[in-house]
Scaffold this active site. Structure first.
Site, PDB file in Angstrom:
ATOM      1  N   LYS A 190       0.859  -1.192   0.000  1.00 23.16           N
ATOM      2  CA  LYS A 190       0.000   0.000   0.000  1.00 23.16           C
ATOM      3  C   LYS A 190       0.891   1.236   0.000  1.00 23.16           C
ATOM      4  CE  LYS A 190      -0.482  -0.431   4.998  1.00 23.16           C
ATOM      5  NZ  LYS A 190      -1.378  -0.696   6.104  1.00 23.16           N
TER       6      LYS A 190
ATOM      7  N   ILE B 107       0.220 -12.434   6.801  1.00 25.12           N
ATOM      8  CA  ILE B 107       0.435 -11.149   6.133  1.00 25.12           C
ATOM      9  C   ILE B 107      -0.876 -10.577   5.621  1.00 25.12           C
ATOM     10  CG2 ILE B 107       2.860 -11.559   5.542  1.00 25.12           C
ATOM     11  CD1 ILE B 107       1.946 -12.408   2.753  1.00 25.12           C
TER      12      ILE B 107
ATOM     13  N   CYS C  68      -3.392  -9.558   7.172  1.00 28.24           N
ATOM     14  CA  CYS C  68      -4.625  -9.921   7.880  1.00 28.24           C
ATOM     15  C   CYS C  68      -4.786  -9.257   9.238  1.00 28.24           C
ATOM     16  CB  CYS C  68      -4.676 -11.434   8.070  1.00 28.24           C
ATOM     17  SG  CYS C  68      -4.728 -12.323   6.514  1.00 28.24           S
TER      18      CYS C  68
ATOM     19  N   LEU D 152      -3.689  -5.667  11.016  1.00 30.35           N
ATOM     20  CA  LEU D 152      -4.173  -4.295  10.885  1.00 30.35           C
ATOM     21  C   LEU D 152      -4.721  -4.018   9.486  1.00 30.35           C
ATOM     22  CD1 LEU D 152      -1.283  -2.485  12.799  1.00 30.35           C
ATOM     23  CD2 LEU D 152      -3.588  -2.973  13.635  1.00 30.35           C
ATOM     24  N   ASP D 153      -4.242  -4.770   8.491  1.00 27.50           N
ATOM     25  CA  ASP D 153      -4.678  -4.537   7.112  1.00 27.50           C
ATOM     26  C   ASP D 153      -6.022  -5.181   6.772  1.00 27.50           C
ATOM     27  OD1 ASP D 153      -2.577  -2.894   6.436  1.00 27.50           O
ATOM     28  OD2 ASP D 153      -1.309  -4.540   5.749  1.00 27.50           O
TER      29      ASP D 153
END
Length: 183
Positions: free
Chosen positions: A75, A111, A113, A115-116
């Protein structure tokens, strides 16, 4: 191909020669979650910035005896959320980098999962397709999917910080939309 999905501490449970993998934003903010632990453990933020990786690419720190510490840029800014497409592009770049470096083992948390907020089942499929199944030329022999750090109960302060980030994101997007209307 050996794939293990186990509970444990990524930094203690991974093989000492495995490459460690996690997701970051292009701005390399890394102030929360497992990203902060990577920042504190391996430092090198200036070294990562010099690599100037874009979304969909991988930055690498060399930290022997590890095969590398891999930063998937998924991101643009820390308060954005990645997409499955940006994660897939980063994973494909990870496979390319692993091929070049002869990396044989990777260890990673869930990965994308934490905070994203991507779905683990979707992410796991991307990992399998990009890194594991596509092994015609990939030297990667094992992937250790470690889950504990992202599955731990969230401290109330962390929950508040997530809500604050969400508000920032809403305000920024609202500001961008308003600026577009004025043009």
């Amino acid at each position: 191909m050996e794939v293990e999905e186990i509970q444990g501490d990524l930094f203690e449970g991974a093989q000492p020669t495995d490459g460690l993998v996690h997701c970051v934003s292009k701005d390399l903010h890394m102030s929360k979650g497992i990203a902060a632990r990577f920042r504190d453990e391996f430092r090198g933020v200036d070294e990562l910035r010099k690599q100037n990786r874009s979304v969909g690419e991988v930055a690498v720190l060399d930290r022997p005896p590890r095969a590398g510490v891999f930063y998937l840029v998924t991101k643009l800014r820390f308060f954005d959320k990645p997409t499955l497409a940006s994660l897939q592009a980063s994973l494909e770049d990870l496979r390319r980098v692993c091929e070049q470096r002869g990396v044989c083992g990777l260890s990673m948390p869930r990965i994308g999962c934490g905070l994203d907020k991507l779905g683990w089942e979707d992410v796991k499929k991307l990992i399998y397709v990009a890194v594991i199944w596509n092994r015609i030329s990939s030297p990667v022999k094992s992937v250790f999917l470690n889950c504990r750090l992202n599955d731990r109960p969230r401290h109330p302060q962390e929950q508040q910080e997530d809500q604050d980030e969400e508000q920032i994101r809403i305000q920024l997007h609202a500001g961008s939309a308003e600026a577009s209307k004025q043009r």
